[in-house]
Design a protein around this motif. Structure first.
Motif, mmCIF file in Angstrom:
data_model
loop_
_atom_site.group_PDB
_atom_site.id
_atom_site.type_symbol
_atom_site.label_atom_id
_atom_site.label_comp_id
_atom_site.label_asym_id
_atom_site.label_seq_id
_atom_site.Cartn_x
_atom_site.Cartn_y
_atom_site.Cartn_z
ATOM 1 N N GLU A 106 -3.092 -20.286 37.358
ATOM 2 C CA GLU A 106 -2.871 -18.849 37.535
ATOM 3 C C GLU A 106 -1.791 -18.323 36.601
ATOM 4 O OE1 GLU A 106 -2.033 -18.205 41.614
ATOM 5 O OE2 GLU A 106 -4.027 -18.832 42.321
ATOM 6 N N ASP A 107 -0.878 -19.175 36.214
ATOM 7 C CA ASP A 107 0.219 -18.756 35.358
ATOM 8 C C ASP A 107 -0.224 -18.784 33.895
ATOM 9 O OD1 ASP A 107 2.574 -18.243 34.074
ATOM 10 O OD2 ASP A 107 3.506 -20.162 34.555
ATOM 11 N N GLN A 165 1.496 -18.488 31.225
ATOM 12 C CA GLN A 165 2.402 -19.321 30.450
ATOM 13 C C GLN A 165 2.130 -20.802 30.699
ATOM 14 O OE1 GLN A 165 4.523 -18.386 28.047
ATOM 15 N NE2 GLN A 165 3.647 -16.347 28.352
ATOM 16 N N GLY A 166 1.744 -21.115 31.939
ATOM 17 C CA GLY A 166 1.386 -22.488 32.247
ATOM 18 C C GLY A 166 0.152 -22.918 31.466
#
Length: 361
Positions: free
Chosen positions: A199-200, A202-203
């Motif tokens: 969901e992130d 950046q992740g």
């Protein structure tokens, strides 16, 4: 082959009472990276070694089993983690032993060894044949001879690599290969469901760069290992090697016997070398505009893994050609008291390294 001492045993009973008979399960494991076979100690070629290899990546093998009999319950590749278990493992190990028995029979009666592996083999034994080596005096005398032939501009010669020093090239190559083996084989630059479901944002980006970095690291280091291995073979065989990063030029300069053995271990290696001949030579220069096409090629998963397999096969050949090294690490530790009752620990490591060569006659 005899299994190593059991890793340990577990004892259980039906109700936990120490009065009842206990069931003991013994597990053992064996590293198949070096197995010695002796069939006639009176002959110089009566002993040889072999190493378990995975046909997918040419990585080393671990075998484990249960009970006292030397019957495997699983065989696994330490690099790509390809695994056979149960009946599949037992059948594969039986076939590997049959392959070895046929080779021993051929050696006993002086027959020509057929080294082709079965097409459907998952694991095989790589045979390291007996090779008659030059004596120390013969080798030193040969090193003093100026090589003849066209090896390009300013080739690598014994002026820069005195007797024995080629072993350091093999050591450097093996160190890099060990690092490549630790990079996650399962990573791919193609986004996986796990990556898509993050969901992130950046992740997702961090995970993508992790995958790209691992793929690039495998390709660059594996290409360098190929270069080091081939240069060490050429230097120890004929005292000279081309001073180039072009992998195809180096491959074509290998001894005929080496190329034959290498192609038997990895039939597609020449096309892999040709496709990636400039990987280390050109990709490491940031001054060159790589462009979209070449940048995509740098992070191509199949290319990286094919190069890594080629590197492992070439390292096996350096051993057959007599290029060797030794390394021993010792460490000392000192504690220093500081203010507030804290301690600083200083560790000093010393490496004892040597290189050697034992070329064939």
């Amino acid at each position: 082959m005899t299994p190593v001492s059991p890793e340990g045993s577990d004892s259980t009973s039906s109700n936990g009472s120490t009065d009842e008979p206990q069931l003991t399960i013994t597990r053992w494991s064996q590293d198949l990276d070096k197995v010695t076979i002796e069939f006639d100690s009176s002959r110089p070629d009566g002993t040889f070694t072999m190493k378990g290899r995975c046909t997918r990546c040419w990585g080393g093998l671990m075998m484990s089993g249960d009970a006292d009999e030397h019957i495997p319950s699983s065989i696994v590749c330490r690099v790509c983690r390809t695994r056979l278990a149960g009946a599949e493992a037992r059948d594969e190990y039986k076939r590997m032993n049959e392959q070895t028995s046929a080779i021993v029979f051929s050696l006993q009666y002086g027959f020509r060894i057929t080294r082709k592996y079965p097409d459907n083999a998952t694991f095989v034994f790589k045979i390291f044949p007996y090779v008659e080596r030059q004596t120390e005096e013969e080798f030193r005398r040969r090193v003093d001879i100026t090589p003849s032939g066209d090896y390009g501009k300013d080739p690598l010669t014994r002026r820069s690599f005195p007797a024995g020093s080629v072993g350091f090239l093999a050591l450097q190559a093996q160190c890099l290969m060990s690092a490549v083996n630790e990079l996650p084989w399962s990573l791919s630059v193609i986004p996986s469901p796990t990556l898509d479901n993050l969901e992130d944002p950046q992740g997702q980006k961090r995970e993508l760069f992790r995958r790209l970095g691992c793929t690039l690291g495998i390709a660059m280091n594996a290409a360098f290992v190929c270069e080091l291995a081939m240069k060490s073979i050429c230097l120890t065989f004929r005292n000279v090697a081309r001073k180039t990063h072009d992998l195809l030029e180096l491959f074509e300069g290998l001894p005929c016997a080496s190329r034959k053995r290498i192609k038997q271990d990895f039939p597609g290696i020449e096309s892999v070398i040709e496709d990636s001949r400039h990987v280390f030579g050109k990709w490491r220069y940031f001054e060159v505009n790589m462009g979209e096409k070449r940048t995509k090629a740098m992070i191509k998963t199949t290319r990286a893994f094919d190069l890594a397999k080629a590197a492992r096969v070439l390292l096996d050949e350096t051993e057959i050609m007599g290029v060797a090294y030794s390394i021993k690490a010792t460490a000392t530790q000192n504690e220093e008291n500081t203010s507030y009752g804290k301690k600083h620990v200083h560790v000093k490591t010393n490496l004892d390294i040597s290189g050697s060569e034992a070329p064939s006659r």
